[in-house]
Design an enzyme around this catalytic site. Structure first.
Site, PDB file in Angstrom:
ATOM      1  N   ASP A 244       0.870  -1.170   0.000  1.00 50.57           N
ATOM      2  CA  ASP A 244       0.000   0.000   0.000  1.00 50.57           C
ATOM      3  C   ASP A 244       0.913   1.227   0.000  1.00 50.57           C
ATOM      4  O   ASP A 244       2.126   1.118   0.252  1.00 50.57           O
ATOM      5  CB  ASP A 244      -0.945  -0.013   1.205  1.00 50.57           C
ATOM      6  CG  ASP A 244      -2.154   0.887   0.963  1.00 50.57           C
ATOM      7  OD1 ASP A 244      -2.094   1.748   0.060  1.00 50.57           O
ATOM      8  OD2 ASP A 244      -3.163   0.746   1.678  1.00 50.57           O
TER       9      ASP A 244
HETATM   10  C1  BGC Z   1      -4.916   3.332   0.035  1.00 49.00           C
HETATM   11  C2  BGC Z   1      -5.014   2.363  -1.124  1.00 49.00           C
HETATM   12  C3  BGC Z   1      -4.913   3.123  -2.422  1.00 49.00           C
HETATM   13  C4  BGC Z   1      -3.598   3.886  -2.438  1.00 49.00           C
HETATM   14  C5  BGC Z   1      -3.382   4.693  -3.697  1.00 49.00           C
HETATM   15  C6  BGC Z   1      -3.678   4.214  -0.068  1.00 49.00           C
HETATM   16  O1  BGC Z   1      -3.738   5.241   0.870  1.00 49.00           O
HETATM   17  O2  BGC Z   1      -4.918   2.630   1.248  1.00 49.00           O
HETATM   18  O3  BGC Z   1      -6.223   1.658  -1.048  1.00 49.00           O
HETATM   19  O4  BGC Z   1      -5.008   2.262  -3.504  1.00 49.00           O
HETATM   20  O5  BGC Z   1      -3.589   4.797  -1.340  1.00 49.00           O
HETATM   21  O6  BGC Z   1      -4.250   5.765  -3.766  1.00 49.00           O
END
Ligand code: BGC
Length: 683
Positions: A244
């Site tokens: 993530d």
């Molecule tokens: C989130 C993800 C997301 C990523 C990109 C993170 O903060 O937890 O689910 O895909 O950001 O935006």
């Protein structure tokens, strides 16, 4: 005409592209051959996000393109305006595989039209508590429902040659302090409740990528947790494991834990840090090679090394995508209460007043799952109601200055309340109460007019106690996307009977939820914390497998509205259950008849109960469902396959799923608390 042609082309494309993509040995061989030609610096570029944090690295001399990614899950985000689909909890509430597949397909088209080849969705973390700020993105409390919904959504996306990324692996069931709250769960609980959606996505959906979560899982951060990532590989995942955004913590951990791609950039797996460890013999270069092989094998399987990224034949503002969004929006809303006020007949004497903070906006949950819809394509609740035509009298009222006289005269007052991107969002847990002032608003309106319908946007349960007995109707509208207002108007006017069902247990009070005692993080005293939050705050999953409706009988608590519940404008009768042994399991069949006065859809739910089990088990578990739309008086025979695994539980002794011999009850019902038929089966 143009719209029709585009839709026909889209449908043909959908049919022609139906093949499921999976990584073959040829893809892997091709990846290995490419990796052999790469320098360590190029490899380090490939295993870390680049540019705006939503691209992979291009290695031009080897013909490896930069691949663009975007969030998910409600549509294609990041530097674009796109179709805004209903949120995840709404898809789960539809209990309709076709709806989930349709939304996946639409997202696949929208992504292809924009040159996006990796979608950062679906999110499948289990709904454990209503407080989790991201429940709206996810698929509710039941692992079977979440798995089926995810599988269809992934198939829909991937059939369009767009890689899906299932997230967040694993146990990311709260947003509070998400980098540090360590989820502590036992092996059986993880396997029976929190892993199945990921597992099915890998085993049956051949999902291209998996995103790890922020939180530590049983002591180790997910992105660096070799046991956790090892589970994916054991299930057969051949594609990418990505972190993530900003969830890696050490170079050695990220390198050796099994992660392939660090996002959004190389905080820990950058060339300098990796070079040092390779030169010092701490980590072998082959570890980096394997990451590149996973990434390039996936690229090869999705044609990203050969075909153009952008599909010029698909318009960005796509009528076919909008149809998918509407088809989903109409099936998600759940009617929880209806004391005779719905549907509202088309008659000029019917005077509808609409008010409330969400009445004339497009509500959405916040964070990376937020959407920027295309201008001019959205319909608010008020716009949907006012478009019903001149057979109704409809008025939008300023909810901050309520005109008591106009209210008093209305035959229906729709109070549109709920959360939005500020009050329910990623990165924070939300309150159990509706946002400020909303309970007061509902109570005040109910004191003036007896015909109040509350329409609520949220990702889960909230406190309805202050007013539930004072209003005549309640619709859980989730975040219905750009077509949400149109769909709600169709339901309120009776054009379509509501057919959504609760994908979680609506307890009615916060403390009835078995997880609520353990949900909040146990925060160590400040003096105990050394560095790097050592020890971590913990969230102990002590309710174990008894999450949601599984906890009803076990803990002896009765919810306000059970899992699987939702009212319809019609009624249904169940009869004639029969079960037949088939290779690998059983085939259950039964008849459902629409005994009411209107066409409506019913969600027939199949639960398996094992009353004589030597092992402690939930009273019943969902193992099948079918949604069927029946005309008044019509009946249909429903067939549901129950593979042997539908009777299994996870045994920790041998780390495996087992089916104990004995007598099971296969239960058929309209909700988890409304079982209509039961057939015993002895295994
Ligand atoms: C989130 C993800 C997301 C990523 C990109 C993170 O903060 O937890 O689910 O895909 O950001 O935006």
């Amino acid at each position: 005409m143009k719209k029709t042609i585009i839709i026909v082309i889209m449908l043909l494309t959908a049919v022609l592209c139906k093949a499921q993509i999976s990584i073959s040995s040829d893809d892997r061989d091709r990846a290995i051959a490419l990796v052999k030609q790469m320098t360590l610096e190029e490899k380090c570029a490939l295993i870390t996000g680049q540019d705006d944090g939503f691209h992979t690295a291009a290695i031009g001399r080897l013909g490896i393109p930069s691949v663009r990614m975007a969030d998910g899950p409600q549509g294609v985000r990041n530097k674009t305006h796109s179709t805004y689909y209903p949120c995840g909890i709404s898809l789960a509430a539809s209990f309709n595989r076709e709806v989930a597949h349709g939304v996946g397909t639409g997202i696949g088209w929208d992504a292809s039209a924009r040159g996006v080849r990796i979608m950062l969705c679906p999110g499948v973390n289990i709904y454990r508590s209503p407080l989790c700020g991201r429940n709206f993105e996810y698929y509710g409390e039941d692992p079977y429902l979440a798995s089926e919904t995810a599988l269809q959504y992934i198939n829909g996306i991937q059939e369009q040659r767009v890689m899906a990324t299932i997230k967040h692996f694993a146990l990311n069931n709260q947003e509070y302090d998400r980098h540090w709250v360590a989820s502590l769960a036992d092996e059986r609980t993880m396997n029976e409740i929190y892993f199945p959606a990921f597992r099915k996505a890998v085993e049956e959906g051949h999902v291209g990528a998996v995103m790890t979560s922020y939180n530590p899982v049983n002591g180790e951060h997910a992105a660096e947790n070799s046991w956790l990532i090892g589970q994916l590989r054991q299930w057969g995942h051949k594609g990418i494991v990505m972190s993530d955004w900003v969830s890696t913590y050490t170079t050695t951990g990220a390198l050796t834990g099994g992660l392939d791609l660090e996002m959004p950039s190389g905080f820990v797996m950058n060339y300098k840090a990796v070079r040092e460890l390779v030169d010092n013999g701490v980590v072998s270069e082959s570890v980096v090679d394997l990451k590149c092989i996973h990434i390039l094998s996936a690229f090869s399987a999705y044609g990203l090394l050969d075909k153009p990224m952008k599909d010029e034949s698909i318009p960005e503002n796509n009528p076919a995508s909008r149809e998918k969004a509407y088809a989903a929006a109409i099936e998600g809303p759940v009617l929880l209460k209806n004391d005779g006020i719905l549907p509202v007949k088309a008659a000029r004497k019917n005077n509808i007043v609409v008010l409330g903070p969400n009445a004339d906006c497009i509500p959405y949950g916040g964070g990376s799952g937020r959407m920027d819809p295309i201008e001019g394509t959205t319909t608010t609740l008020w716009e949907g109601i006012s478009a019903l035509g001149n057979k109704y009298k409809a008025t939008l009222m300023d909810w901050k200055n309520i005109d008591e006289k106009v209210l008093a005269k209305a035959t229906l007052v729709i109070v549109s309340v709920g959360f939005n991107h500020d009050t329910e969002k990623e990165g924070a847990d939300r309150s159990y109460r509706l946002p400020r002032g909303q309970n007061g608003l509902i109570e005040k309106v109910a004191s003036i007019n007896p015909n109040v319908l509350v329409v609520a946007n949220s990702g889960g349960e909230f406190d309805v106690k202050p007013w539930i007995d004072k209003v005549k109707g309640l619709i859980m509208a989730w975040y219905g996307g750009q077509e949400g207002g149109k769909a709600l108007a169709a339901i309120i006017s009776g054009e379509v009977s509501p057919s959504g069902r609760l994908p979680f247990t609506f307890w009615g009070t916060e403390d009835k939820n078995p997880a609520s005692r353990y949900y909040h993080a146990v925060i160590p005293a400040a003096k105990e914390i050394k560095k790097n939050r050592d020890p971590y705050p913990n969230s102990e999953y002590k309710e174990g497998i008894f999450v949601g409706y599984r906890g009803v009988e076990h803990f002896g608590v009765k919810p306000m509205f059970p899992f699987g519940f939702g009212l319809s404008y019609s009624s249904f009768e169940y009869s004639g259950a029969a079960i037949e042994a088939k290779p690998g399991g059983y085939e259950l069949s039964f008849t459902v008849k629409n005994t009411g006065k209107v066409t409506a859809a019913e969600v027939a739910q199949v639960y398996v109960a094992c009353p004589e089990s030597a092992v402690i088990r939930p009273a019943r578990e969902l193992k099948g469902y079918e949604k069927l739309c029946l005309k008044k008086g019509e009946s249909a025979r429903v067939t549901v396959a129950l593979p042997a695994t539908a009777f299994a539980h996870y045994r920790t002794d041998d780390h495996n799923w087992v089916v104990d011999p004995g007598t099971y009850n296969v239960q058929i019902g309209s909700s988890s608390a409304d079982i209509r038929l039961e057939v015993p089966v002895t295994l």
